[in-house]
Design a protein around this motif. Structure first.
Motif, PDB file in Angstrom:
ATOM      1  N   LEU A 165       0.827  -1.213   0.000  1.00 51.24           N
ATOM      2  CA  LEU A 165       0.000   0.000   0.000  1.00 51.24           C
ATOM      3  C   LEU A 165       0.859   1.261   0.000  1.00 51.24           C
ATOM      4  O   LEU A 165       0.449   2.294  -0.525  1.00 51.24           O
ATOM      5  N   ALA A 166       2.072   1.165   0.579  1.00 54.75           N
ATOM      6  CA  ALA A 166       2.973   2.325   0.533  1.00 54.75           C
ATOM      7  C   ALA A 166       3.280   2.674  -0.923  1.00 54.75           C
ATOM      8  O   ALA A 166       3.335   3.856  -1.293  1.00 54.75           O
ATOM      9  N   LYS A 167       3.472   1.647  -1.740  1.00 46.98           N
ATOM     10  CA  LYS A 167       3.737   1.912  -3.166  1.00 46.98           C
ATOM     11  C   LYS A 167       2.457   2.363  -3.871  1.00 46.98           C
ATOM     12  O   LYS A 167       2.481   3.293  -4.682  1.00 46.98           O
ATOM     13  N   ALA A 168       1.351   1.706  -3.563  1.00 51.74           N
ATOM     14  CA  ALA A 168       0.102   2.008  -4.261  1.00 51.74           C
ATOM     15  C   ALA A 168      -0.374   3.437  -4.007  1.00 51.74           C
ATOM     16  O   ALA A 168      -0.935   4.075  -4.897  1.00 51.74           O
ATOM     17  N   PHE A 169      -0.136   3.944  -2.798  1.00 45.76           N
ATOM     18  CA  PHE A 169      -0.651   5.275  -2.443  1.00 45.76           C
ATOM     19  C   PHE A 169       0.417   6.373  -2.506  1.00 45.76           C
ATOM     20  O   PHE A 169       0.154   7.528  -2.126  1.00 45.76           O
ATOM     21  N   ALA A 170       1.639   6.027  -2.932  1.00 46.49           N
ATOM     22  CA  ALA A 170       2.666   7.058  -3.099  1.00 46.49           C
ATOM     23  C   ALA A 170       2.256   7.951  -4.272  1.00 46.49           C
ATOM     24  O   ALA A 170       1.617   7.469  -5.212  1.00 46.49           O
ATOM     25  N   PRO A 171       2.612   9.222  -4.282  1.00 42.63           N
ATOM     26  CA  PRO A 171       3.461   9.892  -3.309  1.00 42.63           C
ATOM     27  C   PRO A 171       2.702  10.624  -2.204  1.00 42.63           C
ATOM     28  O   PRO A 171       3.333  11.279  -1.382  1.00 42.63           O
ATOM     29  N   HIS A 172       1.381  10.503  -2.165  1.00 38.65           N
ATOM     30  CA  HIS A 172       0.638  11.384  -1.256  1.00 38.65           C
ATOM     31  C   HIS A 172       0.399  10.809   0.139  1.00 38.65           C
ATOM     32  O   HIS A 172       0.160  11.553   1.080  1.00 38.65           O
ATOM     33  N   VAL A 173       0.384   9.469   0.259  1.00 35.91           N
ATOM     34  CA  VAL A 173       0.006   8.852   1.533  1.00 35.91           C
ATOM     35  C   VAL A 173       1.160   7.969   2.005  1.00 35.91           C
ATOM     36  O   VAL A 173       1.656   7.151   1.226  1.00 35.91           O
ATOM     37  N   GLN A 174       1.592   8.168   3.260  1.00 33.49           N
ATOM     38  CA  GLN A 174       2.624   7.298   3.822  1.00 33.49           C
ATOM     39  C   GLN A 174       1.957   6.146   4.575  1.00 33.49           C
ATOM     40  O   GLN A 174       1.007   6.373   5.326  1.00 33.49           O
ATOM     41  N   VAL A 175       2.454   4.936   4.355  1.00 38.88           N
ATOM     42  CA  VAL A 175       1.882   3.738   4.971  1.00 38.88           C
ATOM     43  C   VAL A 175       2.998   3.010   5.717  1.00 38.88           C
ATOM     44  O   VAL A 175       4.002   2.624   5.108  1.00 38.88           O
ATOM     45  N   ASN A 176       2.838   2.840   7.017  1.00 42.98           N
ATOM     46  CA  ASN A 176       3.879   2.208   7.828  1.00 42.98           C
ATOM     47  C   ASN A 176       3.272   1.242   8.838  1.00 42.98           C
ATOM     48  O   ASN A 176       2.059   1.236   9.061  1.00 42.98           O
ATOM     49  N   GLU A 177       4.152   0.449   9.441  1.00 42.58           N
ATOM     50  CA  GLU A 177       3.724  -0.551  10.423  1.00 42.58           C
ATOM     51  C   GLU A 177       4.474  -0.335  11.731  1.00 42.58           C
ATOM     52  O   GLU A 177       5.676  -0.056  11.717  1.00 42.58           O
ATOM     53  N   VAL A 178       3.771  -0.485  12.845  1.00 35.07           N
ATOM     54  CA  VAL A 178       4.412  -0.580  14.153  1.00 35.07           C
ATOM     55  C   VAL A 178       4.168  -2.003  14.635  1.00 35.07           C
ATOM     56  O   VAL A 178       3.014  -2.453  14.707  1.00 35.07           O
ATOM     57  N   ALA A 179       5.255  -2.715  14.917  1.00 37.09           N
ATOM     58  CA  ALA A 179       5.150  -4.141  15.280  1.00 37.09           C
ATOM     59  C   ALA A 179       5.575  -4.323  16.738  1.00 37.09           C
ATOM     60  O   ALA A 179       6.769  -4.406  17.035  1.00 37.09           O
ATOM     61  N   PRO A 180       4.607  -4.382  17.668  1.00 37.16           N
ATOM     62  CA  PRO A 180       4.966  -4.517  19.080  1.00 37.16           C
ATOM     63  C   PRO A 180       5.456  -5.922  19.422  1.00 37.16           C
ATOM     64  O   PRO A 180       5.155  -6.894  18.738  1.00 37.16           O
ATOM     65  N   GLY A 181       6.191  -5.977  20.531  1.00 37.64           N
ATOM     66  CA  GLY A 181       6.427  -7.233  21.233  1.00 37.64           C
ATOM     67  C   GLY A 181       5.467  -7.289  22.398  1.00 37.64           C
ATOM     68  O   GLY A 181       4.435  -6.619  22.380  1.00 37.64           O
ATOM     69  N   PRO A 182       5.795  -8.042  23.456  1.00 37.06           N
ATOM     70  CA  PRO A 182       4.851  -8.124  24.574  1.00 37.06           C
ATOM     71  C   PRO A 182       4.645  -6.771  25.253  1.00 37.06           C
ATOM     72  O   PRO A 182       5.599  -6.173  25.732  1.00 37.06           O
ATOM     73  N   VAL A 183       3.410  -6.320  25.236  1.00 35.63           N
ATOM     74  CA  VAL A 183       3.067  -5.023  25.841  1.00 35.63           C
ATOM     75  C   VAL A 183       1.991  -5.260  26.901  1.00 35.63           C
ATOM     76  O   VAL A 183       2.243  -5.151  28.097  1.00 35.63           O
ATOM     77  N   LEU A 184       0.805  -5.587  26.438  1.00 42.38           N
ATOM     78  CA  LEU A 184      -0.269  -5.972  27.360  1.00 42.38           C
ATOM     79  C   LEU A 184      -0.592  -7.419  27.052  1.00 42.38           C
ATOM     80  O   LEU A 184      -1.083  -7.733  25.963  1.00 42.38           O
ATOM     81  N   LEU A 185      -0.327  -8.299  27.987  1.00 40.85           N
ATOM     82  CA  LEU A 185      -0.585  -9.721  27.738  1.00 40.85           C
ATOM     83  C   LEU A 185      -2.084  -9.976  27.807  1.00 40.85           C
ATOM     84  O   LEU A 185      -2.834  -9.188  28.397  1.00 40.85           O
ATOM     85  N   PRO A 186      -2.538 -11.075  27.195  1.00 35.25           N
ATOM     86  CA  PRO A 186      -3.958 -11.407  27.315  1.00 35.25           C
ATOM     87  C   PRO A 186      -4.365 -11.452  28.782  1.00 35.25           C
ATOM     88  O   PRO A 186      -3.576 -11.844  29.650  1.00 35.25           O
TER      89      PRO A 186
END
Ligand SMILES: NC(=O)c1ccc[n+]([C@@H]2O[C@H](COP(=O)([O-])OP(=O)(O)OC[C@H]3O[C@@H](n4cnc5c(N)ncnc54)[C@H](OP(=O)(O)O)[C@@H]3O)[C@@H](O)[C@H]2O)c1
Length: 249
Positions: A165-186
């Motif tokens: 999607l970063a490529k599909a929506f360039a140049p106007h929209v930035q698309v990024n991911e935040v990938a957490p590790g353990p933060v709030l466990l179930p």
């Protein structure tokens, strides 16, 4: 870049709630999507920061709901320039008992819903000439663990979606991911499980929802030359090369 109105999915509780509040602190009005939560508590917290907030509820496993949520969010604000795809399902699925319905649930809620929401909102962002889309992934999308196979595959899909999607929506929209590790466990993890995971985390602590929210806010406010990127915020789990097997993960 002046970004003023956000849609956050799964904003009624936990990390989504923290992200919504952080965006409000940064000056954004926020449409709060919730499913089983009322969303009222987050709405009040956003309003306490002087920003407008609306709650839209719906099950994202239904395509029709995804379309309705996109439409209602745009109607309420006039435009959305920040989309945070945070809502997800997470539960163990040992291979011995994994069902087709479970596979479908992970695919629909964790990949299809954020994809179609991003397409619907992203097109409007593209037309207006600016926007930020952020997916919440998971470090385990890169190191799938055997007891959470469909979840990990869904999060690997989120990483692929981010780049595509970063490529599909360039140049106007930035698309990024935040990938957490353990933060709030179930919420059903007992003290022993929690302690075991904590001690196996290289930084020897769990992340806080604020660790995730401020990374999201950095990407929204300062990441104008960042697109197609994944920010792993995991206390070192990915770096240590372990896939979590043999632990509660
Ligand atoms: N917590 C962690 O340590 C951790 C670690 C790695 C990655 N992540 C990722 O970070 C994000 C946030 O984590 P979290 O622990 O705060 O998530 P969570 O509490 O497990 O789920 C977030 C929200 O998703 C919504 N949701 C679940 N199924 C839905 C459905 N069918 N339709 C609509 N909404 C649905 C729920 O809304 P309601 O409450 O309103 O029902 C829930 O509040 C997720 O994408 C997760 O995979 C979290």
């Amino acid at each position: 870049m002046q970004l003023r109105s956000a849609l956050v999915t799964g904003a009624g509780r936990r990390i989504g709630r923290e992200i919504a509040i952080a965006l409000a602190q940064g000056g954004a009005d926020v449409v709060l999507h919730a499913h089983t939560s009322s969303g009222d508590e987050t709405r009040r917290a956003v309003q306490q920061h002087g920003r407008r907030a609306w709650v839209i509820r719906g099950d994202l496993s239904s395509r029709r709901n995804v379309q309705r949520i996109a439409r209602e969010a745009l109607e309420k604000t006039g435009k959305i320039d920040i989309l945070i795809n945070n809502a997800a399902v997470f539960f163990p699925t040992p291979i011995s008992a994994l069902t087709a319905q479970e596979w479908h649930t992970f695919r629909q809620t964790n990949i299809s819903a954020p994809f179609f929401l991003s397409v619907l909102i992203g097109r409007q962002m593209y037309q207006q000439g600016q926007g930020k889309i952020i997916f919440l992934g998971d470090w385990s999308g890169r190191r799938p663990s055997r007891n959470f196979l469909p979840y990990c595959v869904s999060k690997a899909g989120v990483s692929a979606l981010t780049q595509a999607l970063a490529k599909a929506f360039a140049p106007h929209v930035q698309v990024n991911e935040v990938a957490p590790g353990p933060v709030l466990l179930p919420e059903d993890y007992g003290p022993e499980q929690q302690e075991e995971l904590r001690t196996r985390t290289p930084l020897q602590r769990f992340g806080s929802p604020y660790d995730i929210a401020r990374t999201v806010r950095f990407l929204v406010e300062s990441g104008d030359f960042v697109t197609g990127a994944s920010y792993v915020v995991d206390g070192g789990w990915l770096a240590q090369g372990h896939d979590g097997s043999g632990t509660s993960l």
